[in-house]
Enzyme design. Structure first.
Site, short mmCIF file in Angstrom:
data_model
loop_
_atom_site.label_atom_id
_atom_site.label_comp_id
_atom_site.label_asym_id
_atom_site.label_seq_id
_atom_site.Cartn_x
_atom_site.Cartn_y
_atom_site.Cartn_z
N GLY A 247 1.95 11.31 -8.97
CA GLY A 247 2.97 11.11 -9.98
C GLY A 247 4.11 12.11 -10.01
N ASP A 299 -1.69 -3.09 -6.53
CA ASP A 299 -1.15 -2.94 -5.18
C ASP A 299 0.30 -3.44 -5.20
OD1 ASP A 299 -0.45 -3.13 -2.49
OD2 ASP A 299 -2.47 -3.73 -1.88
N CYS A 416 4.95 11.95 4.60
CA CYS A 416 4.69 13.36 4.94
C CYS A 416 4.10 13.41 6.34
CB CYS A 416 3.78 14.02 3.91
SG CYS A 416 2.25 13.13 3.57
#
Length: 527
Positions: A247, A299, A416
């Site tokens: 979050g 989802d 990432c």
């Protein structure tokens, strides 16, 4: 005291457990001491190990105290001289008594070693030792985002960071002493600061109240690129964070919307995993992100873009599952220069380890960080090429789904990961897709990006044939539109990739010589 025994256990473990941080914080059996204290002790001792070895050897500490190990002696002598609070052991503890019995000799040798370096104060000595014995790694700063939903930089400067000195560079922060009150105000992302690696803000009232959020600088790029700084934000409707937990990016979105006074805007936050959904909900409550509607156990790919509740969705942020190859520990396990072992009265067999350490340091200063990334690529890609392909296909599917929302005008995509397969190759496939062409989607060009990100130097990479997986190569303008963060360089970020897709309005042809991803280019874009 368990702190010193726990630290010695980390340094002498035979199994290679990754970075120093992962060995300490990921320890399954657990330590008696707090992980943060173990980490600080080891990382600080590693800065001055050559000097500490000199003092221990010249004082004959291990000859006098046969029960001490070389590693324990370094840890203890470090805290005796360099720790503000001294030894973390009761007065009657055997480890403290061992140091107390040899206090005079240690003090004398410490003073001699300091004067040999012509250092008048302890701070002078620290600076001299860091210059004399540079680290083989680049420490990561402690990145802290000021949560403007609850506070401001000015408020925190007057409270949490009162008395802190502002410095210009990340290197000044990462090379500082653990006790120094310094910070660096980030020049690329507003309301972001860098603190020394050992800084711990988790005990502050501001952190507990959700006013400070620990968030790597690179992961602040997607929300800032998506919403940026607009004089006119009327075109911003609702937002979706498609892969939201835990979050941090979601709360950043909410904070940026509040700054623009977009009180009518909502953020739909999707998270398919039930446990991570709980984390997401907790984070939104703590950060005060009232604009966020958490869609738990949802989802993103199951959302119907034509559902009436999403008809005002204009901006989407996507940070889907990836290999995580850009996530790094703060540094490798340090290889310490150890004193003479008093039990054998012979040099401890560390010469080969010290030679290895020197080679490691020399290599660290020979070339750019790309050398390390290339090694990481070789190590990770070869055995995991099938997994990378599966991830890349899923990532492409998620981005294409986002482009299908009727009112969408901007979509950021980030990972990432350092792998081209998950970054530039995904971008290329998306731009070549039917849905992107039909919707007039292209990349937000570098010159159009918000000022702070426009100035970021590291950009997209060329794709090899294998990495591209039959995808067309990106043209230079599209590579320039992509931002990369390199793990371990002077910017102090993890490995990261981010770009932004923008939908062009009804198009009018421009010069036939202009090209956009191999096709005709068009003027008149404004979002």
């Amino acid at each position: 005291m368990s702190l010193y025994y726990d630290a010695a256990t980390v340094l002498t473990a035979t199994a290679q457990g990754g970075s120093l941080k992962s060995r300490i914080y990921g320890n399954k059996s657990g330590f008696k001491s707090k992980p943060a204290h173990i980490y600080a002790l080891i990382s600080e001792t590693a800065k001055y190990d050559q000097f500490l070895k000199e003092v221990v050897d010249n004082a004959g500490l291990l000859v006098q105290e046969r029960k001490l190990t070389p590693i324990l002696s370094l840890l203890l002598v470090h805290d005796h001289f360099f720790s503000k609070s001294g030894l973390a052991a009761p007065s009657a503890h055997p480890l403290r008594l061992a140091i107390e019995r040899n206090k005079a000799r240690l003090q004398a040798e410490f003073a001699k070693a300091r004067l040999r370096r012509r250092c008048a104060t302890l701070d002078d000595l620290r600076r001299s030792l860091l210059a004399e014995n540079p680290r083989a790694y680049q420490s990561q700063p402690r990145w802290v985002r000021i949560n403007t939903l609850k506070t401001s930089f000015m408020q925190e400067s007057a409270t949490t960071f009162e008395g802190y000195k502002s410095v210009a560079t990340i290197m000044e922060v990462t090379d500082s002493f653990g006790t120094e009150k310094i910070l660096s105000i980030d020049r690329h992302v507003p309301d972001l600061i860098a603190l020394p690696p050992e800084a711990d803000v988790t005990k502050t009232p501001a952190y507990r109240d959700g006013k400070l959020i620990l968030q790597d600088k690179a992961s602040c790029f997607p929300a800032y690129m998506l919403l940026g700084e607009h004089d006119d934000s009327s075109h911003i409707g609702y937002c979706i964070d498609g892969c939201a937990a835990p979050g941090n990016k979601t709360s950043h979105l909410a904070a940026l919307l509040a700054k623009m006074e977009r009180t009518e805007s909502k953020v739909f936050a999707c998270e398919r995993d039930p446990n991570r959904s709980k984390t997401l909900i907790s984070m939104m409550r703590k950060s005060g992100a009232d604009a966020v509607i958490v869609q738990a156990s949802c989802d993103f790919l199951t959302l119907n873009p034509h559902d009436s509740q999403y008809k005002k969705v204009t901006h989407l942020l996507l940070d889907p599952s990836c290999s995580g190859s850009g996530i790094i520990g703060r540094e490798d396990i340090p290889i310490l220069a150890l004193p003479v072992d008093g039990k054998s009265e012979k040099a401890h067999p560390t010469s080969s380890r010290n030679a290895s350490r020197k080679r490691k340091r020399d290599h660290a200063h020979e070339g750019p960080a790309e050398d390390t990334n290339e090694a990481e690529e070789t190590r990770a890609v070869a055995p995991d090429s099938t997994r990378l392909l599966k991830l890349s296909n899923l990532q492409t599917k998620i981005v294409e789904h986002a482009l299908s929302f009727p009112a969408a005008v901007r979509v950021t995509y980030s990972t990432c990961s350092v792998h081209v397969e998950e970054n530039e190759a995904v971008v290329s496939r998306v731009l070549s897709s039917r849905i992107a062409k039909k919707g007039n989607w292209r990349l937000l060009r570098r010159e159009e990006q918000v000022c702070g990100l426009r100035e970021w130097a590291h950009r997209g990479m060329h794709m090899s044939a294998d990495a591209a997986n039959c995808s067309p190569a990106l043209i230079e303008a599209d590579r320039e539109a992509c931002i990369r963060c390199n793990p371990g360089d002077d910017e102090g970020t993890m490995g990261f990739f981010v770009c932004c897709f923008v939908r062009a309005p009804p198009r009018t042809p421009c010069k036939a010589s202009d090209t956009l991803h191999g096709e005709e280019s068009w003027e008149g874009f404004s979002d």
